[in-house]
Design an enzyme around this catalytic site. Sequence first.
Site, PDB file in Angstrom:
ATOM      1  N   GLY A 135      -5.481  -8.287  -4.956  1.00  0.00           N
ATOM      2  CA  GLY A 135      -4.534  -7.328  -4.405  1.00  0.00           C
ATOM      3  C   GLY A 135      -3.225  -7.263  -5.170  1.00  0.00           C
ATOM      4  O   GLY A 135      -2.283  -6.614  -4.732  1.00  0.00           O
ATOM      5  N   LEU A 136      -3.145  -7.924  -6.328  1.00  0.00           N
ATOM      6  CA  LEU A 136      -1.931  -7.810  -7.146  1.00  0.00           C
ATOM      7  C   LEU A 136      -2.118  -6.769  -8.250  1.00  0.00           C
ATOM      8  O   LEU A 136      -1.323  -6.659  -9.170  1.00  0.00           O
ATOM      9  CB  LEU A 136      -1.547  -9.172  -7.734  1.00  0.00           C
ATOM     10  CG  LEU A 136      -1.185 -10.225  -6.680  1.00  0.00           C
ATOM     11  CD1 LEU A 136      -0.827 -11.551  -7.331  1.00  0.00           C
ATOM     12  CD2 LEU A 136      -0.031  -9.747  -5.803  1.00  0.00           C
ATOM     13  N   GLU A 189       3.203   0.342   3.891  1.00  0.00           N
ATOM     14  CA  GLU A 189       1.758   0.129   3.732  1.00  0.00           C
ATOM     15  C   GLU A 189       0.991   1.234   4.446  1.00  0.00           C
ATOM     16  O   GLU A 189       1.298   1.564   5.594  1.00  0.00           O
ATOM     17  CB  GLU A 189       1.387  -1.238   4.326  1.00  0.00           C
ATOM     18  CG  GLU A 189       0.283  -1.937   3.586  1.00  0.00           C
ATOM     19  CD  GLU A 189       0.694  -2.326   2.174  1.00  0.00           C
ATOM     20  OE1 GLU A 189       0.221  -1.656   1.224  1.00  0.00           O
ATOM     21  OE2 GLU A 189       1.473  -3.278   2.004  1.00  0.00           O
ATOM     22  N   ASP A 192       0.213   1.730  -7.717  1.00  0.00           N
ATOM     23  CA  ASP A 192      -0.033   0.579  -8.586  1.00  0.00           C
ATOM     24  C   ASP A 192       0.256   0.909 -10.047  1.00  0.00           C
ATOM     25  O   ASP A 192       0.892   0.135 -10.766  1.00  0.00           O
ATOM     26  CB  ASP A 192      -1.495   0.117  -8.468  1.00  0.00           C
ATOM     27  CG  ASP A 192      -1.868  -0.243  -7.050  1.00  0.00           C
ATOM     28  OD1 ASP A 192      -0.972  -0.265  -6.188  1.00  0.00           O
ATOM     29  OD2 ASP A 192      -3.066  -0.484  -6.811  1.00  0.00           O
ATOM     30  N   THR A 226       1.208   4.243   3.706  1.00  0.00           N
ATOM     31  CA  THR A 226       2.073   5.428   3.718  1.00  0.00           C
ATOM     32  C   THR A 226       1.784   6.323   2.519  1.00  0.00           C
ATOM     33  O   THR A 226       2.081   7.516   2.556  1.00  0.00           O
ATOM     34  CB  THR A 226       3.558   5.017   3.670  1.00  0.00           C
ATOM     35  OG1 THR A 226       3.700   4.003   2.662  1.00  0.00           O
ATOM     36  CG2 THR A 226       4.037   4.487   5.006  1.00  0.00           C
ATOM     37  N   ASP A 227       1.186   5.763   1.456  1.00  0.00           N
ATOM     38  CA  ASP A 227       1.027   6.528   0.209  1.00  0.00           C
ATOM     39  C   ASP A 227       0.187   7.796   0.403  1.00  0.00           C
ATOM     40  O   ASP A 227       0.589   8.876  -0.020  1.00  0.00           O
ATOM     41  CB  ASP A 227       0.457   5.656  -0.927  1.00  0.00           C
ATOM     42  CG  ASP A 227      -0.868   4.989  -0.597  1.00  0.00           C
ATOM     43  OD1 ASP A 227      -1.272   4.990   0.594  1.00  0.00           O
ATOM     44  OD2 ASP A 227      -1.517   4.473  -1.530  1.00  0.00           O
ATOM     45  N   GLY A 242      -8.823  -9.061  -8.325  1.00  0.00           N
ATOM     46  CA  GLY A 242      -9.387  -8.801  -7.002  1.00  0.00           C
ATOM     47  C   GLY A 242      -8.635  -9.452  -5.859  1.00  0.00           C
ATOM     48  O   GLY A 242      -9.176  -9.610  -4.771  1.00  0.00           O
TER      49      GLY A 242
END
Length: 388
Positions: A125-126, A34, A173, A36-37, A123
């Site tokens: 977070g998925l 998390e 994503d 890290t991207d 909305g």
Amino acid sequence: MIDVETIREQFERHYGIHPRLIVRGPGRVNLIGEHTDYNDGFVFPAAIDRATYVAARPRDDALVHIVAVDMHDEDEFALDAPIEHSADHPWSNYIRGVVKGLLVAGHTLGGANLLITSDVPRGSGLSSSAALEVATGYAFQLLNRLNILGEELALLAQGAENTFVGVQCGIMDQFISALGRSDHALLLDCRDLSYRPVPLPANAQIVVCDSHTERRLSGSAYNQRREECEAAVRLFKRWYPKISALRDVSVAQLREHEADLPEPVRARARHVITENDRAQRSAAALEAGDIATFGRLMNESHASLRDDYEVSIPAMDALVAAAQAVPGCYGSRMTGAGFGGCTVSLVETGAIERFKHDVAAAFRQATGRDTTIYVCRASDGVGRALPE
Ligand code: ADP
Ligand code: MG
């Protein structure tokens, strides 16, 4: 779950004829890695068995008509005029952005009638946004017989969200929605987009708990964290001139110079560098069949996000603590940018019912709120939707 037959009927009711094709683009959950991207590091997401469906049929003019079932709304735009941002139909911009991206890339597109519906919560977070973009891009690819590879489709979808919708998301994503694999998570290197599918344990489930907390502070705090990471890179360059991102600093190098860094940069760098290490070790642990180590790394990730990166909130901590207390829960952590949203846990299949009950009760006790719990299966990335 939404079944293909229902979508077909809805399409026929609106357009008086059946769709030519139905595409499904899945939502996703990030298991570990998390923040890290944007540090050129590793993430470890899985596509889930909740998806956005795009039913489509070509038209013989240059219009795109969209029925958004879940928004109780419709929109229409032309392909032979500049595609503008829509203020009246914000949801339509995800579709407009993808279509515009295809046109800018030089593809020739025909008009289409579309119908969109989803069982990815919006909305939370998925990543319902990436699911919508990727499914839209794939539907246009099939309708127009284009040949766009998964990685290219992901970049096109990300570009639509960055430049057309105006959200500065990373590539994770869209990448996982395009390229996910059933029963696997992907260890994705955000620097060069190379990835490795890792099988998930057969006797455990991914469980997502939505805290239903508004992610209010997230925008400003996100930008601030990014700046703090850049500051950390500038400081590490004094000792390691060749580095270009925190991903290039090892845990041993961190330990050597940690004391010389000012706060809060020290704590932020410590999170990113150890998290990047955890993401890689967690994939290796699963490959070795060591679920216990994987779960421990999830717990450590949460502590690091809470204490060093400071992006958790008490409600998320309560949800994670409730999960970690259930026998049969290997590990649990907040997932997503933070300041609310969802947690992800890995739970032994036999313990799922108890997990649902105990976590709901403990979260209610701690916060007075209800959580929504989704037991997920890792699914394939975008493709044609098949009848059940
Ligand atoms: P997340 O990606 O975490 O679910 P976002 O705020 O990034 O949240 O994206 C949610 C937005 O994406 C919605 O407000 C809507 O504009 C659009 N969207 C998502 N799913 C749908 C859908 N099924 N139909 C229409 N628009 C959708
Ligand atoms: Mg989104």
